[in-house]
Scaffold this motif. Sequence first.
Motif, short mmCIF file in Angstrom:
data_model
loop_
_atom_site.label_atom_id
_atom_site.label_comp_id
_atom_site.label_asym_id
_atom_site.label_seq_id
_atom_site.Cartn_x
_atom_site.Cartn_y
_atom_site.Cartn_z
N PHE A 242 61.59 23.92 27.00
CA PHE A 242 61.41 22.53 26.31
C PHE A 242 60.27 22.10 26.87
CE2 PHE A 242 63.88 22.16 30.37
CZ PHE A 242 63.04 20.87 30.87
N ASP A 243 59.70 21.31 25.97
CA ASP A 243 58.51 20.70 26.47
C ASP A 243 58.90 19.27 26.81
OD1 ASP A 243 55.54 19.89 26.24
OD2 ASP A 243 55.98 18.79 24.43
N TRP A 244 58.11 18.73 28.21
CA TRP A 244 58.51 17.48 28.63
C TRP A 244 57.13 16.77 28.79
CZ3 TRP A 244 61.21 17.65 34.05
CH2 TRP A 244 61.40 16.22 34.60
N PRO A 245 56.77 15.89 27.68
CA PRO A 245 55.56 15.23 27.96
C PRO A 245 55.96 13.98 29.00
CG PRO A 245 56.28 15.35 25.66
CD PRO A 245 57.33 15.97 26.56
N LEU A 246 54.90 13.62 30.08
CA LEU A 246 55.17 12.71 30.91
C LEU A 246 54.19 11.38 30.54
CD1 LEU A 246 54.95 14.86 34.22
CD2 LEU A 246 56.90 13.52 33.48
N PRO A 247 54.76 10.18 30.91
CA PRO A 247 53.79 9.27 30.49
C PRO A 247 52.53 9.15 31.26
CG PRO A 247 56.07 8.20 31.19
CD PRO A 247 56.01 9.90 31.26
N ASP A 248 51.46 8.40 31.01
CA ASP A 248 50.29 8.41 31.49
C ASP A 248 50.57 7.32 32.79
OD1 ASP A 248 47.66 7.16 32.24
OD2 ASP A 248 46.88 8.53 30.66
N ALA A 249 49.93 7.73 33.90
CA ALA A 249 50.02 6.91 35.23
C ALA A 249 49.51 5.63 34.76
CB ALA A 249 49.40 7.75 36.21
N ARG A 250 48.61 5.33 33.96
CA ARG A 250 48.31 3.86 33.74
C ARG A 250 49.09 3.30 32.75
NH1 ARG A 250 42.87 3.21 35.09
NH2 ARG A 250 41.95 4.90 36.15
N GLY A 251 50.18 3.95 32.34
CA GLY A 251 51.25 3.34 31.38
C GLY A 251 50.93 3.74 29.81
N PRO A 252 51.74 3.23 28.96
CA PRO A 252 52.98 2.25 29.19
C PRO A 252 54.11 3.05 30.04
CG PRO A 252 52.59 2.93 26.85
CD PRO A 252 51.55 3.57 27.45
N HIS A 253 54.65 2.30 30.69
CA HIS A 253 55.65 2.77 31.38
C HIS A 253 57.43 2.62 30.75
CE1 HIS A 253 53.30 4.19 34.86
NE2 HIS A 253 52.59 2.96 34.48
N MET A 254 58.17 3.46 31.05
CA MET A 254 59.21 3.45 30.42
C MET A 254 60.57 2.36 30.80
SD MET A 254 59.54 7.62 29.65
CE MET A 254 60.67 7.24 28.05
N ILE A 255 60.22 1.75 31.85
CA ILE A 255 61.26 1.16 32.54
C ILE A 255 61.75 -0.20 31.64
CG2 ILE A 255 59.74 -0.69 33.83
CD1 ILE A 255 61.91 -0.05 35.96
N ALA A 256 60.75 -0.65 30.94
CA ALA A 256 61.03 -1.73 29.72
C ALA A 256 62.03 -1.34 28.78
CB ALA A 256 59.80 -2.43 29.29
N GLN A 257 62.01 0.07 28.51
CA GLN A 257 62.89 0.61 27.46
C GLN A 257 64.52 0.69 27.79
OE1 GLN A 257 60.79 3.93 25.65
NE2 GLN A 257 58.80 3.13 26.45
N THR A 258 64.65 0.35 29.08
CA THR A 258 66.45 0.68 29.07
C THR A 258 66.96 -0.52 28.96
OG1 THR A 258 66.07 -0.11 31.60
CG2 THR A 258 65.55 2.11 31.28
N HIS A 259 68.34 -0.32 28.70
CA HIS A 259 69.09 -1.39 28.14
C HIS A 259 69.93 -2.19 29.37
CE1 HIS A 259 67.83 0.42 24.42
NE2 HIS A 259 68.40 1.54 24.82
N ILE A 260 70.05 -3.41 29.54
CA ILE A 260 70.69 -3.90 30.45
C ILE A 260 72.04 -4.53 29.78
CG2 ILE A 260 70.97 -5.96 31.98
CD1 ILE A 260 67.84 -5.80 32.18
N LYS A 261 73.15 -3.98 30.70
CA LYS A 261 74.52 -4.38 29.90
C LYS A 261 74.87 -5.88 30.37
CE LYS A 261 76.41 0.32 30.52
NZ LYS A 261 77.60 1.05 31.22
N THR A 262 75.67 -6.48 29.41
CA THR A 262 76.26 -7.73 29.52
C THR A 262 77.85 -7.45 29.86
OG1 THR A 262 76.71 -7.99 27.02
CG2 THR A 262 74.65 -8.77 28.16
#
Length: 455
Positions: A242-262
Amino acid sequence: MDTTTERLANFATEMRFDLLSEETVHECKRRLIDTIASAMAGYNDPVCRKARGMAQKRPSEPAASIWGSNFRAAPEMAAFANGVMLRFMDISDTYVGKSRGHPSDVMSGILAVGETARADGRSVINAITLAYDVYCSFIDAIEINQKGWDQPVYGVLASVLGVGKLLGLSREQMHNAVSLALAPNMALAQSRSGALSNWKGCAGANAARNGVFAALLAEEGFTGPTAVFEGVGGLWEVLGEFDWPLPDARGPHMIAQTHIKTLPICFHGQAAVLAALDLKPRIRADLIREVHVDTYDIAVLMMANDAGRWAPKTHETADHSMPYVIAIALLDGEVTGSSFKESRLVDPAVVSLMQKIKVNASADLCALYPESAPSRLRVRMESGDVHTGEVRYPKGHARNPLSDAELNNKFRRIFKEQGRTAQCDAALQALWAVDKAGDIGDVLGLLRPGDASSD
């Protein structure tokens, strides 16, 4: 080392705090606050007590805090105990792509090692951001669940790279850390099938523990397999190339794309329960004839895939039971940690209403996942009246995020429920300012109670 291992090691060594945007730092703080709140929500559960008890029997020097207590333990055991707490109530964050998982699982290991290494807050934020990038991009790269493997496979790799970054591992050591994390720690998807056991909430914690141990082995000079991804018997032979593209070290980063539960339930039931809670004021639960839930196929797989979901016997199964959590919402008008007490699992009113609930995958809603996580309810009353509700982006979803004030309220509510109001404000203030902390241990120390005997 094979190409994939080399790319991961290079990505980890190139990550620097001064390359992170203000938005990324802020989003990392939000996930850290949410994770600590999630851990405190599970603090008093018997399974979490058992995990802390195990850790307390294995003291070491240097040692890491067991959150919320006055005890300390070896970093890998603290990672496990804290990881069990943060996952047990199923209210920590989620990421979905080709597969799904809980990237905040990495925090227990990163914070344990950060504390023993006396790392500053910026280094911890950098390590967490790195680990989230690895976890989420791995989920986007390949679906492992249908091949028989569980989400800790994502977690152990993300954890070891975040921990290795904090330890300052060289590229060669990082190569070995990746191999030492992956080769021994392939986790079976059976952990999330059928009647769910205690291990459902412990598997991610074990990945964090194993990530810590692998990084410590590499730091001591242990070597791992040289081609853990691409070699004979490596991951590609198990999963396929499989191909695994990694984010650029300068961003954008993926942490903002996670979902916080209520809500303290499986992510894939959030929308359905929020729709039920919205309908509750218009409905008498004892006059319901039937409830039809339309949702997407993964939600059915995770929460309505066998008859056991209509007769859950454990907390772990109940919070992954679509009929159970909807029945609770329609009966009580809320879903909280108390909703999963044994007395509620056998409550005749809950059992009766569950049998009136049908769950189906709807083609139009399946087409919206994973960009959204939708559900639609149709509640037919004995009178013949029909009430409908639909939620496409549950509150806390990256497309419908909690505000900082709402996140603070979640933190304060959980601390109050656990009788920890004396610790709450100071801990929250320190977490929002964690990038200014000279020693992450000072921040985690604010979670300790005044009672020295607290477990």
